[in-house]
Design a protein around this motif. Structure first.
Motif, PDB file in Angstrom:
ATOM      1  N   UNK A  40       0.832  -1.209   0.000  1.00 48.92           N
ATOM      2  CA  UNK A  40       0.000   0.000   0.000  1.00 48.92           C
ATOM      3  C   UNK A  40       0.867   1.260   0.000  1.00 48.92           C
ATOM      4  N   UNK A  41       1.887   1.248   0.841  1.00 53.09           N
ATOM      5  CA  UNK A  41       2.667   2.463   1.057  1.00 53.09           C
ATOM      6  C   UNK A  41       3.612   2.732  -0.132  1.00 53.09           C
ATOM      7  N   UNK A  42       4.138   1.671  -0.742  1.00 51.40           N
ATOM      8  CA  UNK A  42       5.007   1.855  -1.922  1.00 51.40           C
ATOM      9  C   UNK A  42       4.166   2.402  -3.075  1.00 51.40           C
ATOM     10  N   UNK A  43       2.982   1.835  -3.233  1.00 52.57           N
ATOM     11  CA  UNK A  43       2.061   2.285  -4.281  1.00 52.57           C
ATOM     12  C   UNK A  43       1.700   3.765  -4.066  1.00 52.57           C
ATOM     13  N   UNK A  44       1.418   4.111  -2.802  1.00 50.39           N
ATOM     14  CA  UNK A  44       1.067   5.499  -2.456  1.00 50.39           C
ATOM     15  C   UNK A  44       2.235   6.439  -2.746  1.00 50.39           C
ATOM     16  N   UNK A  45       3.448   5.972  -2.445  1.00 51.05           N
ATOM     17  CA  UNK A  45       4.651   6.787  -2.664  1.00 51.05           C
ATOM     18  C   UNK A  45       4.815   7.116  -4.152  1.00 51.05           C
ATOM     19  N   UNK A 152      12.464   0.453  -2.298  1.00 50.08           N
ATOM     20  CA  UNK A 152      11.732   1.371  -3.178  1.00 50.08           C
ATOM     21  C   UNK A 152      11.781   2.832  -2.729  1.00 50.08           C
ATOM     22  N   UNK A 153      11.923   3.050  -1.426  1.00 47.40           N
ATOM     23  CA  UNK A 153      11.839   4.423  -0.905  1.00 47.40           C
ATOM     24  C   UNK A 153      13.172   4.793  -0.233  1.00 47.40           C
ATOM     25  N   UNK A 154      13.779   5.924  -0.597  1.00 46.01           N
ATOM     26  CA  UNK A 154      15.099   6.257  -0.059  1.00 46.01           C
ATOM     27  C   UNK A 154      15.075   6.573   1.436  1.00 46.01           C
ATOM     28  N   UNK A 155      16.176   6.198   2.103  1.00 43.12           N
ATOM     29  CA  UNK A 155      16.280   6.407   3.553  1.00 43.12           C
ATOM     30  C   UNK A 155      16.806   7.812   3.847  1.00 43.12           C
ATOM     31  N   UNK A 156      16.041   8.817   3.470  1.00 43.67           N
ATOM     32  CA  UNK A 156      16.442  10.211   3.688  1.00 43.67           C
ATOM     33  C   UNK A 156      16.282  10.533   5.181  1.00 43.67           C
ATOM     34  N   UNK A 157      17.278  11.200   5.737  1.00 43.50           N
ATOM     35  CA  UNK A 157      17.194  11.564   7.164  1.00 43.50           C
ATOM     36  C   UNK A 157      16.028  12.534   7.382  1.00 43.50           C
ATOM     37  N   UNK A 158      15.132  12.233   8.322  1.00 42.13           N
ATOM     38  CA  UNK A 158      13.986  13.129   8.558  1.00 42.13           C
ATOM     39  C   UNK A 158      14.432  14.526   8.973  1.00 42.13           C
ATOM     40  N   UNK A 159      13.635  15.497   8.575  1.00 42.46           N
ATOM     41  CA  UNK A 159      13.974  16.880   8.924  1.00 42.46           C
ATOM     42  C   UNK A 159      12.883  17.438   9.845  1.00 42.46           C
ATOM     43  N   UNK A 160      13.303  18.272  10.793  1.00 46.03           N
ATOM     44  CA  UNK A 160      12.332  18.877  11.713  1.00 46.03           C
ATOM     45  C   UNK A 160      11.433  19.891  10.987  1.00 46.03           C
ATOM     46  N   UNK A 161      11.810  20.193   9.721  1.00 47.84           N
ATOM     47  CA  UNK A 161      10.961  21.083   8.911  1.00 47.84           C
ATOM     48  C   UNK A 161       9.629  20.404   8.558  1.00 47.84           C
ATOM     49  N   UNK A 162       9.633  19.051   8.597  1.00 43.84           N
ATOM     50  CA  UNK A 162       8.440  18.316   8.147  1.00 43.84           C
ATOM     51  C   UNK A 162       7.838  17.460   9.263  1.00 43.84           C
ATOM     52  N   UNK A 163       7.734  18.010  10.441  1.00 47.98           N
ATOM     53  CA  UNK A 163       7.198  17.235  11.564  1.00 47.98           C
ATOM     54  C   UNK A 163       5.744  16.817  11.333  1.00 47.98           C
ATOM     55  N   UNK A 164       5.061  17.551  10.453  1.00 42.83           N
ATOM     56  CA  UNK A 164       3.682  17.203  10.119  1.00 42.83           C
ATOM     57  C   UNK A 164       3.610  15.783   9.547  1.00 42.83           C
ATOM     58  N   UNK A 165       4.689  15.391   8.841  1.00 43.05           N
ATOM     59  CA  UNK A 165       4.716  14.065   8.205  1.00 43.05           C
ATOM     60  C   UNK A 165       5.368  12.999   9.096  1.00 43.05           C
ATOM     61  N   UNK A 166       5.922  13.408  10.233  1.00 37.01           N
ATOM     62  CA  UNK A 166       6.626  12.438  11.070  1.00 37.01           C
ATOM     63  C   UNK A 166       5.981  12.217  12.436  1.00 37.01           C
ATOM     64  N   UNK A 167       5.423  13.220  12.993  1.00 35.80           N
ATOM     65  CA  UNK A 167       4.834  13.194  14.336  1.00 35.80           C
ATOM     66  C   UNK A 167       5.709  12.490  15.383  1.00 35.80           C
ATOM     67  N   UNK A 168       6.999  12.784  15.365  1.00 38.32           N
ATOM     68  CA  UNK A 168       7.856  12.394  16.488  1.00 38.32           C
ATOM     69  C   UNK A 168       8.184  13.699  17.204  1.00 38.32           C
ATOM     70  N   UNK A 169       7.437  13.951  18.280  1.00 40.27           N
ATOM     71  CA  UNK A 169       7.602  15.230  18.988  1.00 40.27           C
ATOM     72  C   UNK A 169       8.942  15.249  19.725  1.00 40.27           C
ATOM     73  N   UNK A 170       9.414  16.446  20.026  1.00 39.92           N
ATOM     74  CA  UNK A 170      10.727  16.547  20.675  1.00 39.92           C
ATOM     75  C   UNK A 170      10.723  15.916  22.061  1.00 39.92           C
ATOM     76  N   UNK A 171       9.531  15.780  22.673  1.00 36.03           N
ATOM     77  CA  UNK A 171       9.469  15.163  24.006  1.00 36.03           C
ATOM     78  C   UNK A 171       9.342  13.635  23.920  1.00 36.03           C
ATOM     79  N   UNK A 172       9.168  13.121  22.710  1.00 32.90           N
ATOM     80  CA  UNK A 172       8.939  11.687  22.539  1.00 32.90           C
ATOM     81  C   UNK A 172      10.236  10.894  22.717  1.00 32.90           C
TER      82      UNK A 172
END
Lengths: 288, 280
Positions: A40-45, A152-172
């Motif tokens: 599902x997720x590869x197709x969505x990507x 299929x999907x590159x392992x790009x390091x997550x950026x704090x600019x896109x927390x909307x897409x990650x939802x790992x809060x700084x207190x987590x």
């Protein structure tokens, strides 16, 4: 004279725990859920990428927003595969070997082993084997999902600019690792899932001492975890940390941020209860 | 042994074995009522007075389910734990007795009945009676809670709760009386159908895998709003009387009849050839 029979006993128990049809069947079911999520997720990507090509991106391809770390089953929370895997996780962990003590006690196999070894060794080997089988049946599908999605999907390091897409809060829990060494973060979560899968499996081993019904032995841990998950509703607007393993075993927060103290406390509590009951009641109980 | 005696035996033994589970169902219902009461008081804390919740409002909260999930990268799927817990616990409660009765004393009873179909029919009727008892316990618990908390015992749905507390995203301001019947009967009917289906599956696969299949059906129903997944009819929030693209009553009735008929016929047919001595 009683020789050290722990090592051969442990080998036999581990072999029985991993080479049985329940382990294989449950592993296949868990793999189907994990691969369903990957599909599902590869197709969505690829759909998203093609849409971005068609509509344009105003010069920002948002590369860090679409990374392996929010597309593998532990990072996405939108597919049916994710829903089935993480909701039924306590049930899947118990199925491979959680029932074994109950059956061995019922058939008399336990007596033949204990007379040649010791109760302590038997229950220790049983605990380790049950823990390992429960942990592996959760761990392996997660690893396979990670590998498949990584193809299929590159392992790009997550950026704090896109927390909307990650939802790992700084207190987590381990959030500092997520935005710097995400692979380490994922590996730690895989280990955490292995440990909790093992602990859920040993819950049924501990419950075997109180119930004479195989179905209850396997399903009670699942219902206990669901009740714990439901109890969160009474903490709404009062406490904003995740207390349900069904949510905190997922590396990206589903509802509330994860507190390492809660995870550690619950893990220790589960271990003390399951190991304590198994070793104390098991060794104390007269089996003859 | 006459069919009447067999049914009496099943009802007596099945209920004796599942009595504690009925008590747990009552405790669940009580917890859900307290949850609704607290949630209601919390949501309208700044109002002059907290609106009263009627008997049907409480039942709507318990059986409601969740609104349609539209997959999005920013909103994860949150499964309806209250709804799932209740349905799965009822499924668990009916899982053990028929399976247990296929061994030891139950086998003697089966031999004495001189007809496997009678045995299967008796177990199916026990299953139906047990699910009805579970729902009766829920209704009585809610009724008792409303009496104690002095909430109105009425079948009037309070429209403001549907969007505020049940988060149904309903475009309607008032709700038809048909919705009351859906709340009262559809979760029950779907529960009956799924419990019978689970009992039939036990003949083909192990009881625990049969339970697993039911759990997958319920979770998939929560995830996808589609008329082909039966769990959708057990969620009154997804009814056509609450949301515009909701599931229809007639489809729900057809689904229930289809599941019950298919379960019973497949169960009867397969049970005639079932190896009852295969004790794995």
């Amino acid at each position: 004279m009683m020789t050290n029979t722990l090592t051969p006993l442990l080998k036999i128990e581990l072999s029985k725990a991993i080479k049985n049809k329940y382990f294989i069947t449950t592993l296949i079911v868990a793999l189907i859920f994990a691969l369903l999520s990957a599909w599902y997720i590869i197709d969505l990507h690829f759909y998203t990428q093609s849409m971005m090509k068609i509509h344009g991106t105003n010069g920002n391809p948002m590369t860090p927003a679409f990374s392996l770390f929010n597309h593998w089953i532990g990072g996405e929370a939108t597919s049916l595969g994710f829903t089935l895997f993480f909701t039924l996780l306590p049930l899947m962990a118990v199925l491979p070997y959680g029932w074994s003590y109950f059956i061995e006690n019922k058939t008399g196999y336990l007596k033949t082993v204990v007379t040649r070894s010791s109760k302590w060794y038997y229950f220790l080997a049983k605990y380790i084997a049950t823990f390992t089988a429960g942990g592996l049946v959760i761990f392996l599908p997660l690893v396979i999902n990670l590998i498949v999605v990584a193809c299929f999907i590159p392992a790009v390091t997550p950026s704090t600019m896109y927390t909307l897409y990650y939802s790992v809060a700084h207190v987590s829990m381990w959030s500092y690792l997520f935005y710097t060494y995400p692979l380490v973060f994922v590996i730690l979560y895989l280990i955490l899932n292995f440990i909790f899968g093992g602990l859920f499996a040993t819950m049924s081993l501990a419950i075997s001492f109180f119930f004479k019904n195989r179905i209850a032995i396997i399903l009670i841990p699942f219902f206990l975890i669901l009740i714990l998950h439901y109890s969160r509703t009474f903490l709404a607007y009062k406490y904003y940390r995740e207390i349900s393993p069904l949510n905190y075993l997922h590396s990206v927060s589903i509802e509330n941020p994860v507190s390492s103290w809660i995870v550690l406390t619950q893990g220790l509590l589960f271990f003390i209860l399951t190991f304590g009951i198994t070793m104390r009641l098991g060794v104390k109980r007269d089996i003859l | 042994m006459t069919f009447y005696k067999l049914l009496k035996y099943d009802v007596k033994n099945g209920f004796r074995l599942g009595l504690i589970n009925l008590l747990i169902v009552a405790l669940f219902a009580l917890a859900f009522c307290i949850d609704f009461y607290l949630r209601k008081n919390g949501a309208y804390i700044f109002d002059a007075s907290t609106p009263e919740g009627t008997f049907i409002d409480y039942l709507f909260y318990i059986f409601g389910g969740i609104k349609e999930y539209i997959p999005s990268r920013t909103d994860g799927f949150i499964f309806p734990v209250k709804w799932l817990l209740l349905h799965l616990f009822i499924l668990y409660s009916t899982l053990y007795y028929p399976y247990r009765d296929l061994s030891s004393l139950g086998l003697n009873i089966l031999v004495r009945t001189k007809g496997r179909m009678a045995w299967w029919l008796s177990k199916s009727l026990w299953n139906i009676c047990y699910v009805l008892a579970c729902y009766l316990v829920i209704f009585l618990t809610v009724f008792g809670f409303c009496l104690i908390m002095q909430e109105p015992i009425s079948l009037n749905i309070t429209p403001m709760f549907v969007n505020d507390l049940l988060e149904a995203d309903s475009p309607f301001d008032i709700f038809s009386t048909q919705l009351v019947y859906i709340i009262l009967f559809f979760p029950l009917f779907i529960s009956l159908a799924l419990n019978l289906l689970q009992m039939t599956f036990v003949l083909f696969i192990k009881p625990l895998y049969s339970f697993g299949v039911m759990a997958v059906i319920l979770l998939a129903s929560a995830y996808l709003l589609t008329p082909i997944l039966p769990g959708n009819y057990a969620m009154p929030i997804r009814s056509e009387h609450v949301v515009e693209n909701g599931v229809q009553v007639t489809d729900g009735v057809m689904m229930v009849l289809l599941l019950i008929a298919a379960s019973f016929i497949a169960g009867c047919d397969y049970f005639r050839r079932y190896d009852i001595l295969n004790d794995d």
